[in-house]
Design an enzyme around this catalytic site. Structure first.
Site, PDB file in Angstrom:
ATOM      1  N   GLY A   1       0.829  -1.201   0.000  1.00  0.00           N
ATOM      2  CA  GLY A   1       0.000   0.000   0.000  1.00  0.00           C
ATOM      3  C   GLY A   1       0.860   1.245   0.000  1.00  0.00           C
ATOM      4  O   GLY A   1       2.082   1.172   0.138  1.00  0.00           O
TER       5      GLY A   1
ATOM      6  N   CYS B   1       5.694  -5.724   1.359  1.00  0.00           N
ATOM      7  CA  CYS B   1       5.945  -4.285   1.253  1.00  0.00           C
ATOM      8  C   CYS B   1       5.436  -3.535   2.499  1.00  0.00           C
ATOM      9  O   CYS B   1       5.982  -3.713   3.578  1.00  0.00           O
ATOM     10  CB  CYS B   1       5.344  -3.737  -0.035  1.00  0.00           C
ATOM     11  SG  CYS B   1       6.173  -2.232  -0.615  1.00  0.00           S
TER      12      CYS B   1
ATOM     13  N   HIS C   1       8.454  -7.314  -3.945  1.00  0.00           N
ATOM     14  CA  HIS C   1       7.221  -7.918  -4.455  1.00  0.00           C
ATOM     15  C   HIS C   1       7.510  -9.251  -5.141  1.00  0.00           C
ATOM     16  O   HIS C   1       7.916  -9.266  -6.314  1.00  0.00           O
ATOM     17  CB  HIS C   1       6.534  -6.962  -5.433  1.00  0.00           C
ATOM     18  CG  HIS C   1       5.872  -5.808  -4.764  1.00  0.00           C
ATOM     19  ND1 HIS C   1       4.539  -5.814  -4.414  1.00  0.00           N
ATOM     20  CD2 HIS C   1       6.366  -4.617  -4.340  1.00  0.00           C
ATOM     21  CE1 HIS C   1       4.236  -4.671  -3.818  1.00  0.00           C
ATOM     22  NE2 HIS C   1       5.323  -3.928  -3.756  1.00  0.00           N
TER      23      HIS C   1
ATOM     24  N   GLU D   1       5.505 -11.345  -6.341  1.00  0.00           N
ATOM     25  CA  GLU D   1       4.609 -11.544  -7.490  1.00  0.00           C
ATOM     26  C   GLU D   1       5.115 -10.821  -8.732  1.00  0.00           C
ATOM     27  O   GLU D   1       4.631 -11.064  -9.848  1.00  0.00           O
ATOM     28  CB  GLU D   1       3.196 -11.068  -7.147  1.00  0.00           C
ATOM     29  CG  GLU D   1       2.938  -9.582  -7.250  1.00  0.00           C
ATOM     30  CD  GLU D   1       3.552  -8.730  -6.145  1.00  0.00           C
ATOM     31  OE1 GLU D   1       3.481  -7.495  -6.249  1.00  0.00           O
ATOM     32  OE2 GLU D   1       4.110  -9.302  -5.185  1.00  0.00           O
TER      33      GLU D   1
END
Length: 371
Positions: A235, A263, A346, A348
């Protein structure tokens, strides 16, 4: 592409960078940051973590493959998009290219115009990035309409990125459920601005996702949805503004619930542990950031988008799991005794390399061990 009018990037130190305007004719304020990613501009522009920020691209060629249709989906979520709309406040690039790609539905210029986001091209972005790297991130405004630049500068110096809660602007107002074909687990995601790429990786592994608003009680949601685990998402903004969220996460520690954070999620887990957070001079934003796993000794290339990091010496019940090979900052933590893992980067990617998708498999192993 037609004739483009002049536009400006105004910085808090009084610098005015002139370029050509594209996208929407408007004025937007934000913290000016940069990404070194060579590709993946649709993913970057829609990443909720960029809310409140004006993004500069170091790669000079932007818009080369246009913007793809949202009809291209995986697990019901559009590919190449990380949310339902552009989240950056503005986009500063060097060259605005004509697209040539089979999946392109519109140009970068058209997309920004549709979404009311200003862009600026014809800028020496690498010189601009050197300035930020030397002086640090700063407040600024992207101006693509006629106005008094002195007044803009006054407004810039009044805004505060550090004290604005951007999470509440990107978090859902109500729960959202995503169900894969074969459900193996159910996980409550504290949605602080979760990327679609993260949701896709969870769904691929048979995890039903229940996204809840940022200010909900995570423990209460875990029990009311009869979940198997908790996920704390990425976020935007300053993590220290979310101390009440960290307190609610701390309560969940007592229940020994499987948890994972990415994160901002890692930073909040650290705050829940009583650790300290500091702001990086210019952040880590790109898709070629080297990270080392201290347990296996292996190194891999990662996607990153963060402006804050954990003070490693301040960790209490967590240990450092991974480090950044550029500056040795903390890129992963594990709890010493509880089933909790987190990464600052990250795994992903989206966009970026898939070297660390295995981190999601580690979370699945934790869930399996508690089933």
């Amino acid at each position: 592409m037609g004739v483009h009018k002049k536009g400006y990037l105004v910085l808090e130190d009084g610098s005015v960078i002139e370029g050509k305007a594209f996208g929407a004719e408007t004025i937007r304020y934000g913290e000016v940051v940069f990404t070194t990613a060579m590709v993946g501009y649709p993913e970057s522009l829609t990443d909720p973590s960029y809310k409140g920020q004006i993004l500069i691209a170091t790669n000079p060629l932007m818009g080369t493959y246009g913007v793809s249709s949202k009809s291209l989906k995986e697990h019901g979520l559009p590919l190449h998009y990380e949310s339902d709309s552009i989240k950056v406040e503005g986009f500063v690039i060097s060259f605005l290219m004509r697209p040539n790609h089979w999946s392109s539905e519109m140009t970068l210029d058209e997309w920004l115009r549709r979404e009311g986001v200003p862009g600026l091209y014809g800028v020496d972005t690498r010189a601009l990035v050197k300035k930020i790297r030397e002086e640090g991130v700063m407040r600024g405004a992207i101006v693509t309409t006629e106005t008094d630049l002195e007044e803009i500068l006054e407004n810039i110096r009044k805004i505060s990125y550090e004290s604005t809660n951007f999470v509440e602007l990107v978090s859902p107002k109500n729960p959202i459920v995503h169900t894969p074909k074969n459900v193996k687990f159910r996980v409550v995601v504290l949605d602080l601005g979760v990327k679609f790429g993260i949701l896709r990786e969870l769904l691929k592994r048979g995890i039903e996702v229940v996204r809840i608003p940022w200010n909900w009680d995570i423990l209460e949601a875990y029990y009311s949805y009869n979940a198997d685990g908790i996920f704390i998402s990425n976020g935007p903004g300053n993590p220290t503004l979310l101390k009440e969220v960290a307190k609610r996460i701390r309560k969940a520690f007592n229940e020994e619930i499987p948890m994972m954070g990415i994160c901002l999620g890692q930073q909040l887990l650290a705050l829940a542990d009583g650790a300290e957070i500091y702001k990086l001079k210019y952040g880590h934003r790109g898709i070629n950031k080297p990270v080392k796993d201290l347990e296996s000794g292996k190194a891999f290339v990662t996607t990153q988008n963060h402006g804050y990091a954990i003070v490693p010496e301040s960790l209490n019940e967590f240990k450092v799991w991974m480090v950044n090979l550029d500056d040795n900052s903390v890129e992963g933590i594990k709890h010493e005794s509880l089933p909790i893992i987190a990464t600052q980067y990250h795994p992903e990617a989206s966009p970026g390399p898939w070297d660390s998708l295995w981190v999601f498999d580690e979370f699945v192993k934790i869930l399996e061990g508690r089933k």
